[in-house]
Design a protein around this motif. Structure first.
Motif, PDB file in Angstrom:
ATOM      1  N   ILE A 583      -5.467   6.766   6.505  1.00 41.01           N
ATOM      2  CA  ILE A 583      -5.293   7.262   5.135  1.00 41.01           C
ATOM      3  C   ILE A 583      -4.517   6.209   4.363  1.00 41.01           C
ATOM      4  N   TYR A 584      -5.069   5.732   3.245  1.00 39.14           N
ATOM      5  CA  TYR A 584      -4.412   4.646   2.504  1.00 39.14           C
ATOM      6  C   TYR A 584      -4.292   4.979   1.021  1.00 39.14           C
ATOM      7  N   SER A 585      -3.264   4.389   0.391  1.00 39.09           N
ATOM      8  CA  SER A 585      -3.020   4.631  -1.038  1.00 39.09           C
ATOM      9  C   SER A 585      -3.272   3.393  -1.887  1.00 39.09           C
ATOM     10  N   SER A 586      -3.138   2.223  -1.291  1.00 37.78           N
ATOM     11  CA  SER A 586      -3.270   0.974  -2.060  1.00 37.78           C
ATOM     12  C   SER A 586      -4.721   0.735  -2.460  1.00 37.78           C
ATOM     13  N   LYS A 587      -4.907   0.108  -3.616  1.00 42.67           N
ATOM     14  CA  LYS A 587      -6.263  -0.202  -4.079  1.00 42.67           C
ATOM     15  C   LYS A 587      -6.506  -1.713  -4.131  1.00 42.67           C
ATOM     16  N   THR A 588      -5.649  -2.498  -3.474  1.00 43.89           N
ATOM     17  CA  THR A 588      -5.796  -3.955  -3.523  1.00 43.89           C
ATOM     18  C   THR A 588      -6.983  -4.403  -2.662  1.00 43.89           C
ATOM     19  N   ASN A 589      -7.458  -5.606  -2.938  1.00 40.29           N
ATOM     20  CA  ASN A 589      -8.575  -6.162  -2.165  1.00 40.29           C
ATOM     21  C   ASN A 589      -8.183  -6.383  -0.709  1.00 40.29           C
ATOM     22  N   ILE A 590      -6.931  -6.796  -0.488  1.00 37.37           N
ATOM     23  CA  ILE A 590      -6.466  -7.050   0.886  1.00 37.37           C
ATOM     24  C   ILE A 590      -6.484  -5.750   1.684  1.00 37.37           C
ATOM     25  N   GLU A 593     -10.028  -4.871   2.534  1.00 41.40           N
ATOM     26  CA  GLU A 593     -10.534  -5.782   3.568  1.00 41.40           C
ATOM     27  C   GLU A 593     -10.020  -5.363   4.949  1.00 41.40           C
ATOM     28  N   ARG A 594      -8.741  -4.986   5.017  1.00 42.22           N
ATOM     29  CA  ARG A 594      -8.142  -4.611   6.299  1.00 42.22           C
ATOM     30  C   ARG A 594      -8.725  -3.292   6.812  1.00 42.22           C
ATOM     31  N   MET A 595      -8.930  -2.336   5.927  1.00 43.64           N
ATOM     32  CA  MET A 595      -9.518  -1.061   6.340  1.00 43.64           C
ATOM     33  C   MET A 595     -10.942  -1.273   6.871  1.00 43.64           C
ATOM     34  N   GLU A 596     -11.689  -2.167   6.210  1.00 43.37           N
ATOM     35  CA  GLU A 596     -13.070  -2.448   6.648  1.00 43.37           C
ATOM     36  C   GLU A 596     -13.094  -3.075   8.038  1.00 43.37           C
TER      37      GLU A 596
END
Length: 686
Positions: A583-590, A593-596
Motif C-alpha cells: 500500500i503506497y501513498s507517494s505519486k512520484t515516478n521512483i 518504478e519500485r512498486m512495478e
C-alpha cells in the motif's frame, strides 16, 4: 599546530554555538570541514531569458526590478513581491517573511535569481528564490552550487560560507599521499585542487576533474585495505578440519534433500575447512534459499573435530529460532546447543558462560551478547554470523578473537550483484545459493494506492482468514525512533481490531517489547492462536510461520526494495499460495518504478540491482559496513568503471610492494591505516 587540525570553533565567523551545530555533522576540525563533501550539485551556470522559463523547472535568470510590493496575510505572514523584467518578459518573485529584502533591493536594480518556476499561461512566478545583485562575481548563481547534507540549525549557506572563510583566512595545504606515478598514470589532479574544487568549483570541467580524483582515491584506499584484510587472514595458519562419517549421518537424518546450490555451497565451505588456512567466506542467498542448514552442518563438522562453534544473529527472535532449529537437528547426535541473549537473567547468563568455558556447550547461538568480554570459549573453531550486513567487519573480527584463528563464515539474505559483492566483501570468498528448495512457490505481489486500503482489508484479509490462513501487517517505517515505531504499530493494531476485525485475534509485535513477550506472541502466531500480526520490521529476517500466506505492507514507499523483498519472504514458506500487498501513498515516478519491480519479480538479485541503482549504496545497505572507510564521493553503482581501475591498481601496488614500505608508498600506507583505524582487527602492514 597543523592548520588542518585546528578546532572549527576558532574559524572566523564560527564561535562556540555554531561549532556545536557543526559537531552534529561530525565536523570538529578544519580537515573535517574540508572533507565534508557536497552530496549533489545544482547547475546554475545556464542563465535563461525570462520567456525561456518552463513550468516546474529550477532555473536561473536575470532582469531589472520594476516594482516592489509588501503585504501581510491573515496568518500574519509577511509577503514581499518583486517584479523583474528583461527584453523578453516579466517574472514575479514571491518571498515569505523576508521583508528585509525590500530594504536591500530597490526599483531599477539589476538582479540575478535562481528558483523553481511556476507558469500559468503567460504569468510567471518564482517562490523563495535566491536573489543577488547582478555582478561579474555572483555568489549563489551562474555557477555549480554544492548542496550539502544538513542538520537542524545548519544551512547550506552556513557550510559554504564557512568553507570560503577558511580558504580566505587560512593557508590551506593538504599533503599529497598518492604516489606521483599513479597521479601521472591516471591523469589525476592534486589533492589540494580536488578538495577546493569539490566545494568551490570554478567551472564544470574543474568539478569533473576534482570528482574523478576523489572517486579514484576513495576506491583505491578501500580496495588496498580490503585486500590486506583478506590476505592477512589467508596468510595465517588456521585449523585443518577432517572429514567425519558422522556428518553424513546428520545429512541423511534431514527431512529433506539438499538442493544442488546448497550442496555446492556446502562443499566450498568444507573445502576451506579442510585447508590449514583460515576460512573467511560469505554465503549469500535469497530469502528462503536454505543458508541455515548449511551453517548447521558446518558447525556440526567443527564439533565432530573436537571444537566449539558460535553463531551470531542480529535479533533475539532470529537467535531463538536458530537455537530451536539447530537443537532439533543436532541433539540426537549428542551435540549440545546453547543460547546467550540479552534478556536472560544474570543467573542464567552465568550458567551459560560456565558451560561454554567448561565445554559443556558445543555450539553457542546468540546476539551481540556473544562478543562481550566475559564470553570465553574453551576451544572455538568456527564463527558464523547471520545477516552479515547488520554487523560489519569490526564485530565479526571481535568474535573471531575468542578463538585461535577460527574459521569464519558469514551469511546474508540481502542478495548483492556478484561484482559488487566481490568489492564490498573484498576480504571474503563468496558462495552463492541461487536456488530455492522444492515446494517454495513464487509470491504474487500487487501494489495499491492508499485510497484502496478499505477494499484490501475487507476483502483480501477476510479471504485468507476464511481459508484458515494467517496474515502479517507491517506498519510504516518511522525513522525518528524505535519508540515511535512501536507506537505506530500499537495504533495500527487498535485500528484494525476496532474498525475491521473485532471478531479476530489481532496482536502486535515491536522492538520495544520484552523478549519474553515477543517470544510468547511469535509462538501464539505459529500455533494460529493469533490470526493477524501487526509488526514493525522486527519480523524482517528469519521468522518462519508456514501458515502465514498474506503480507500487507503499509506505506511501502518508505522501505527500500531489498527490505520489501525481505519482508515479503516471511510468507510463501508453506505449501499454500501466498500473496504480498504493497500500500503506497507517494505519486512520484521512483515510487511507481519500485512498486512495478516488486510486482514483476521474486528474484532478489534483480531487485537488489534495481535498489542499488535507485537509492545508491549508502541507503541500500541500511547501515554502513561498520569499520570500513566511508565513501563520501564515490558511488559503487555509478562509478563502476573507476572502481575496476582502482581495484586493478590496488593489486599492482601490492604486487610490487607487499607491505607498502617503499618511499613512494609511505604516505599512502599512513592514509590507509588512518581510514581503517575503526577496525579492531589490525591491518598488519609490517
Amino acid at each position: 599546530m597543523d592548520i588542518l587540525n585546528k578546532n572549527i570553533q576558532f574559524v572566523k565567523g564560527i564561535g562556540p554555538k555554531k561549532a556545536l551545530k557543526l559537531n552534529k555533522l561530525n565536523i570538529f576540525t578544519i580537515k573535517d570541514l574540508l572533507y565534508y563533501f557536497p552530496r549533489v550539485y545544482e547547475d546554475r551556470s545556464n542563465v535563461k531569458k525570462i520567456w525561456q522559463l518552463e513550468h516546474d523547472e529550477k532555473a536561473c535568470t536575470k532582469g531589472v526590478i520594476t516594482n516592489i510590493k509588501s503585504q501581510v496575510a491573515k496568518n500574519n505572514m509577511k509577503i514581499s513581491k518583486f517584479v523583474i523584467k528583461d527584453e523578453t518578459g516579466f517574472l514575479t518573485l514571491v518571498f515569505f517573511n523576508q521583508d528585509y529584502l525590500t530594504k536591500v533591493f530597490k526599483q531599477g536594480d539589476s538582479v540575478i535569481v535562481y528558483g523553481k518556476v511556476k507558469r500559468e499561461g503567460s504569468i510567471l512566478e518564482m517562490n523563495s528564490s535566491d536573489i543577488e545583485f547582478f555582478t561579474n562575481s555572483p555568489t549563489s548563481t551562474c555557477k555549480m552550487i554544492p548542496i550539502y547534507p544538513l542538520t537542524y540549525g545548519v544551512t547550506n549557506k552556513d557550510i559554504s560560507n564557512t568553507i570560503k572563510n577558511v580558504y580566505n583566512n587560512e593557508k590551506i595545504s593538504i599533503q599529497e599521499y598518492l604516489p606521483q606515478d599513479i597521479i601521472n598514470k591516471y591523469k589525476l589532479c592534486s589533492i589540494d585542487f580536488a578538495v577546493k574544487n569539490l566545494h568551490m568549483p570554478s567551472d564544470k570541467q574543474s568539478l569533473k576533474i576534482a570528482l574523478y580524483r576523489m572517486i579514484f582515491e576513495e576506491f583505491l584506499i578501500l580496495q588496498i585495505g580490503l585486500f590486506y584484510l583478506k590476505n592477512g587472514i589467508d596468510n595465517e595458519k588456521g585449523i585443518k578440519f577432517e572429514k567425519k562419517e558422522k556428518l553424513n549421518d546428520i545429512i541423511k537424518s534431514l527431512p529433506f534433500k539438499l538442493t544442488n546450490a546448497q550442496s555446492r555451497a556446502f562443499n566450498e565451505v568444507i573445502g576451506d575447512m579442510e585447508s590449514d588456512n583460515v576460512m573467511n567466506r560469505l554465503i549469500q542467498g535469497d530469502v528462503g534459499s536454505g543458508k541455515t542448514i548449511v551453517a548447521t552442518l558446518v558447525l556440526a563438522l567443527a564439533v565432530l573435530n573436537g571444537y566449539q562453534g558460535a553463531l551470531m544473529a542480529p535479533t533475539e527472535i532470529l537467535a531463538r529460532q536458530h537455537y530451536i532449529s539447530l537443537s532439533d537437528t543436532l541433539s540426537p547426535f549428542d551435540i549440545n546447543v546453547g543460547l546467550l541473549v540479552g534478556s536472560l537473567t544474570k543467573k542464567q547468563k552465568e550458567k551459560i558462560l560456565d558451560k561454554i568455558k567448561n565445554r559443556e556447550i558445543d555450539i553457542l547461538i546468540g546476539t551481540h551478547a556473544l562478543i562481550e568480554d566475559n564470553v570465553e570459549f574453551d576451544n572455538l573453531g568456527i564463527v558464523v554470523t547471520d545477516e552479515q550486513h547488520r554487523f560489519g567487519v569490526r564485530q565479526r573480527a571481535k568474535l573471531s578473537t575468542k578463538g585461535n584463528n577460527p574459521d569464519i563464515l558469514v551469511m546474508t539474505a540481502t542478495p548483492i550483484p556478484r561484482t559488487l559483492a566481490l568489492i564490498l566483501y573484498g576480504d571474503l570468498d563468496i558462495s552463492i545459493i541461487d536456488e530455492l528448495p522444492p515446494g517454495r512457490q513464487p509470491i504474487d505481489t500487487k501494489a495499491f494506492e492508499a485510497k484502496q486500503r478499505d477494499f484490501i482489508y475487507t476483502n483480501f484479509i477476510r479471504d485468507e482468514i476464511d481459508k484458515g490462513r494467517q496474515v502479517y501487517v507491517v506498519c510504516p517505517l518511522v525513522e525518528e525512533s524505535e519508540a515511535i515505531e512501536a507506537k505506530a504499530a500499537e495504533d495500527l493494531k487498535d485500528e484494525l481490531k476496532q474498525k475491521y476485525f473485532s471478531d479476530l485475534n489481532v496482536e502486535v509485535l515491536h522492538g520495544k517489547m520484552k523478549p519474553s513477550l515477543k517470544d510468547q506472541i511469535m509462538n501464539d502466531f505459529k500455533e494460529n492462536k493469533i490470526q493477524i500480526l501487526v509488526s514493525t520490521t522486527v519480523i524482517e529476517v528469519g521468522v518462519n510461520v508456514p501458515n502465514a500466506t498474506l503480507m500487507i505492507i503499509e506505506n511501502a514507499e518508505r522501505f527500500g526494495l531489498a527490505q520489501l523483498h525481505q519482508l515479503r519472504g516471511r510468507v510463501g514458506r508453506g505449501s499454500h499460495k501466498s500473496h504480498c500487498i504493497l500500500i503506497y501513498s507517494s505519486k512520484t515516478n521512483i515510487c511507481k518504478e519500485r512498486m512495478e519491480i516488486m510486482e514483476q519479480t521474486n528474484d532478489g538479485f534483480k531487485i537488489s540491482e534495481k535498489d542499488l541503482e535507485i537509492r545508491g549504496p549508502g541507503e541500500f545497505f541500511g547501515t554502513r559496513q561498520h569499520g570500513l572507510p566511508e565513501l563520501k564521493v564515490a558511488n559503487i553503482f555509478k562509478h563502476i568503471k573507476i572502481l575496476k581501475l582502482a581495484q586493478e591498481e590496488a593489486r599492482n601496488i601490492l604486487k610490487n610492494d607487499k607491505n607498502l614500505s617503499k618511499n613512494e608508498n609511505i604516505l599512502l600506507k599512513k592514509e590507509i591505516i588512518e581510514k581503517f583505524s575503526d577496525i579492531n582487527k589490525e591491518i598488519s602492514l609490517n
